[in-house]
Write an enzyme that holds these catalytic residues in place. Structure first.
Site, PDB file in Angstrom:
ATOM      1  N   CYS A   4       0.704  -1.076  -0.046  1.00 33.07           N
ATOM      2  CA  CYS A   4       0.135   0.356   0.132  1.00 33.07           C
ATOM      3  C   CYS A   4       0.595   1.125   0.392  1.00 33.07           C
ATOM      4  O   CYS A   4       1.552   1.418   0.672  1.00 33.07           O
ATOM      5  CB  CYS A   4      -1.313   0.027   1.852  1.00 33.07           C
ATOM      6  SG  CYS A   4      -1.465   0.989   1.203  1.00 33.07           S
ATOM      7  N   CYS A   7       0.361   3.617   3.327  1.00 29.72           N
ATOM      8  CA  CYS A   7       1.195   3.000   4.252  1.00 29.72           C
ATOM      9  C   CYS A   7       3.028   3.250   4.035  1.00 29.72           C
ATOM     10  O   CYS A   7       3.505   2.977   5.453  1.00 29.72           O
ATOM     11  CB  CYS A   7       0.625   1.119   4.223  1.00 29.72           C
ATOM     12  SG  CYS A   7      -0.477   0.538   4.893  1.00 29.72           S
ATOM     13  N   ASP A  30      -0.244  16.148  -1.788  1.00 31.53           N
ATOM     14  CA  ASP A  30      -0.541  15.728  -3.287  1.00 31.53           C
ATOM     15  C   ASP A  30       0.931  15.972  -3.721  1.00 31.53           C
ATOM     16  O   ASP A  30       1.182  16.986  -4.356  1.00 31.53           O
ATOM     17  CB  ASP A  30      -1.640  15.377  -3.511  1.00 31.53           C
ATOM     18  CG  ASP A  30      -2.517  14.346  -4.186  1.00 31.53           C
ATOM     19  OD1 ASP A  30      -3.206  13.977  -4.026  1.00 31.53           O
ATOM     20  OD2 ASP A  30      -1.785  14.340  -6.021  1.00 31.53           O
ATOM     21  N   HIS A  46      -3.947   1.125   8.572  1.00 27.93           N
ATOM     22  CA  HIS A  46      -4.624   0.845   7.113  1.00 27.93           C
ATOM     23  C   HIS A  46      -5.463   0.394   7.388  1.00 27.93           C
ATOM     24  O   HIS A  46      -6.297  -0.924   8.036  1.00 27.93           O
ATOM     25  CB  HIS A  46      -3.867  -0.565   6.278  1.00 27.93           C
ATOM     26  CG  HIS A  46      -4.149  -0.394   4.962  1.00 27.93           C
ATOM     27  ND1 HIS A  46      -3.728   0.066   3.825  1.00 27.93           N
ATOM     28  CD2 HIS A  46      -4.846  -1.762   4.743  1.00 27.93           C
ATOM     29  CE1 HIS A  46      -4.262  -0.547   2.878  1.00 27.93           C
ATOM     30  NE2 HIS A  46      -5.017  -1.746   3.411  1.00 27.93           N
ATOM     31  N   ASN A  89     -12.685  10.945  -0.933  1.00 29.10           N
ATOM     32  CA  ASN A  89     -12.804   9.661  -2.259  1.00 29.10           C
ATOM     33  C   ASN A  89     -13.779   8.707  -1.689  1.00 29.10           C
ATOM     34  O   ASN A  89     -12.981   7.933  -0.899  1.00 29.10           O
ATOM     35  CB  ASN A  89     -12.693  10.154  -3.529  1.00 29.10           C
ATOM     36  CG  ASN A  89     -12.347  11.595  -4.005  1.00 29.10           C
ATOM     37  OD1 ASN A  89     -13.138  12.765  -3.676  1.00 29.10           O
ATOM     38  ND2 ASN A  89     -11.724  12.255  -4.185  1.00 29.10           N
ATOM     39  N   GLY A  95     -15.025   8.407  -6.504  1.00 29.97           N
ATOM     40  CA  GLY A  95     -13.523   8.326  -6.951  1.00 29.97           C
ATOM     41  C   GLY A  95     -12.094   8.463  -6.756  1.00 29.97           C
ATOM     42  O   GLY A  95     -11.365   8.820  -7.148  1.00 29.97           O
ATOM     43  N   THR A  97      -9.670   6.415  -5.956  1.00 32.42           N
ATOM     44  CA  THR A  97      -8.044   5.901  -6.402  1.00 32.42           C
ATOM     45  C   THR A  97      -6.768   4.654  -5.654  1.00 32.42           C
ATOM     46  O   THR A  97      -5.873   3.684  -5.852  1.00 32.42           O
ATOM     47  CB  THR A  97      -7.454   6.369  -7.526  1.00 32.42           C
ATOM     48  OG1 THR A  97      -6.262   7.458  -7.259  1.00 32.42           O
ATOM     49  CG2 THR A  97      -8.259   7.927  -8.614  1.00 32.42           C
ATOM     50  N   HIS A 100      -6.428   3.794   0.666  1.00 29.20           N
ATOM     51  CA  HIS A 100      -6.581   3.706   1.757  1.00 29.20           C
ATOM     52  C   HIS A 100      -6.701   4.895   2.142  1.00 29.20           C
ATOM     53  O   HIS A 100      -6.674   5.466   1.653  1.00 29.20           O
ATOM     54  CB  HIS A 100      -4.545   3.884   2.052  1.00 29.20           C
ATOM     55  CG  HIS A 100      -3.690   3.854   3.279  1.00 29.20           C
ATOM     56  ND1 HIS A 100      -3.159   3.474   4.086  1.00 29.20           N
ATOM     57  CD2 HIS A 100      -4.193   4.536   4.672  1.00 29.20           C
ATOM     58  CE1 HIS A 100      -2.805   3.321   5.370  1.00 29.20           C
ATOM     59  NE2 HIS A 100      -3.523   4.821   5.369  1.00 29.20           N
ATOM     60  N   HIS A 102      -8.410   8.634   3.282  1.00 28.83           N
ATOM     61  CA  HIS A 102      -7.259   9.362   3.516  1.00 28.83           C
ATOM     62  C   HIS A 102      -8.284  10.981   3.282  1.00 28.83           C
ATOM     63  O   HIS A 102      -9.425  10.909   2.508  1.00 28.83           O
ATOM     64  CB  HIS A 102      -6.486   9.517   2.165  1.00 28.83           C
ATOM     65  CG  HIS A 102      -6.819   9.399   0.930  1.00 28.83           C
ATOM     66  ND1 HIS A 102      -7.072   8.133   0.325  1.00 28.83           N
ATOM     67  CD2 HIS A 102      -7.071  10.396  -0.066  1.00 28.83           C
ATOM     68  CE1 HIS A 102      -7.358   8.157  -0.799  1.00 28.83           C
ATOM     69  NE2 HIS A 102      -7.423   9.829  -1.491  1.00 28.83           N
TER      70      HIS A 102
HETATM   71  P1  5GP Z   1      -8.157   9.841  -4.711  1.00 30.00           P
HETATM   72  O1  5GP Z   1      -8.081   9.864  -5.462  1.00 30.00           O
HETATM   73  O2  5GP Z   1      -7.778   8.375  -3.815  1.00 30.00           O
HETATM   74  O3  5GP Z   1      -9.212  10.234  -4.003  1.00 30.00           O
HETATM   75  O4  5GP Z   1      -6.233  10.136  -3.812  1.00 30.00           O
HETATM   76  C1  5GP Z   1      -5.952  10.016  -4.108  1.00 30.00           C
HETATM   77  C2  5GP Z   1      -4.892  11.302  -4.195  1.00 30.00           C
HETATM   78  O5  5GP Z   1      -3.260  10.376  -4.015  1.00 30.00           O
HETATM   79  C3  5GP Z   1      -4.488  11.289  -5.823  1.00 30.00           C
HETATM   80  O6  5GP Z   1      -4.678  12.996  -5.408  1.00 30.00           O
HETATM   81  C4  5GP Z   1      -3.040  11.555  -5.864  1.00 30.00           C
HETATM   82  O7  5GP Z   1      -2.481  12.470  -7.102  1.00 30.00           O
HETATM   83  C5  5GP Z   1      -1.818  11.137  -4.922  1.00 30.00           C
HETATM   84  N1  5GP Z   1      -1.433  10.363  -5.014  1.00 30.00           N
HETATM   85  C6  5GP Z   1      -0.729   9.304  -5.430  1.00 30.00           C
HETATM   86  N2  5GP Z   1      -0.141   8.766  -5.560  1.00 30.00           N
HETATM   87  C7  5GP Z   1       0.906   9.901  -4.812  1.00 30.00           C
HETATM   88  C8  5GP Z   1       2.230   9.199  -4.268  1.00 30.00           C
HETATM   89  O8  5GP Z   1       3.371   8.569  -4.403  1.00 30.00           O
HETATM   90  N3  5GP Z   1       2.987  10.478  -3.765  1.00 30.00           N
HETATM   91  C9  5GP Z   1       2.060  11.653  -3.075  1.00 30.00           C
HETATM   92  N4  5GP Z   1       2.354  12.089  -2.552  1.00 30.00           N
HETATM   93  N5  5GP Z   1       0.594  11.451  -3.473  1.00 30.00           N
HETATM   94  C10 5GP Z   1       0.254  10.521  -4.320  1.00 30.00           C
HETATM   95 ZN    ZN Z   2      -2.286   1.278   3.822  1.00 31.12          ZN
END
Ligand code: 5GP
Ligand code: ZN
Length: 116
Positions: A4, A7, A30, A46, A89, A95, A97, A100, A102
């Protein structure tokens, strides 16, 4: 969970720009910011998503830790006076992605594009 990404960011094995951390929560920038301030507030434990957080035996404690971190994260990012938006999200239609849970803390500009 070793596979993950959040994590691994929380335990420091993947680098990130951390702006706040305590025993339960880490907040980092982000990688694809949608505003001048775009942080992710992530519990160290997690838990896949908001629904699982609500039913996890530790969920209330973890959710409280996230809530208590919000003013500290906002202050560390310099948006505690100007305001911000906190977004979760959840699941496919939400949405989400990264599996975990957040919370996106977004600010640093006027966020005009309101859904509600
Ligand atoms: P979700 O779409 O799940 O609500 O948000 C996931 C967020 O994680 C996205 O805004 C994406 O830009 C961010 N993200 C994905 N991979 C990484 C990473 O490796 N490092 C950081 N700092 N952010 C990430
Ligand atoms: Zn995790």
């Amino acid at each position: 969970m070793s596979d993950c990404i959040f994590c691994r960011i929380a335990d420091g094995s993947i680098p990130s720009e951390i702006v706040y951390q305590d025993d339960d929560v880490v907040a980092f920038r982000d990688i694809h910011p949608v505003a001048p301030v775009h942080l992710l507030i992530v519990p160290r434990k997690h838990v896949a998503n908001l629904l699982d957080l609500a039913t996890d035996p530790d969920g209330s404690r973890v959710a409280e830790a996230v809530l208590r971190a919000v003013p500290r994260v906002a202050a560390a990012a310099g948006v505690d006076r100007t305001g911000f938006r906190l977004i979760n999200n959840c699941g496919e239609d939400g949405g989400q992605t990264i599996g975990h849970v957040h919370f996106h803390l977004i600010g640093g500009r006027s966020l005009g594009e309101k859904l509600l």
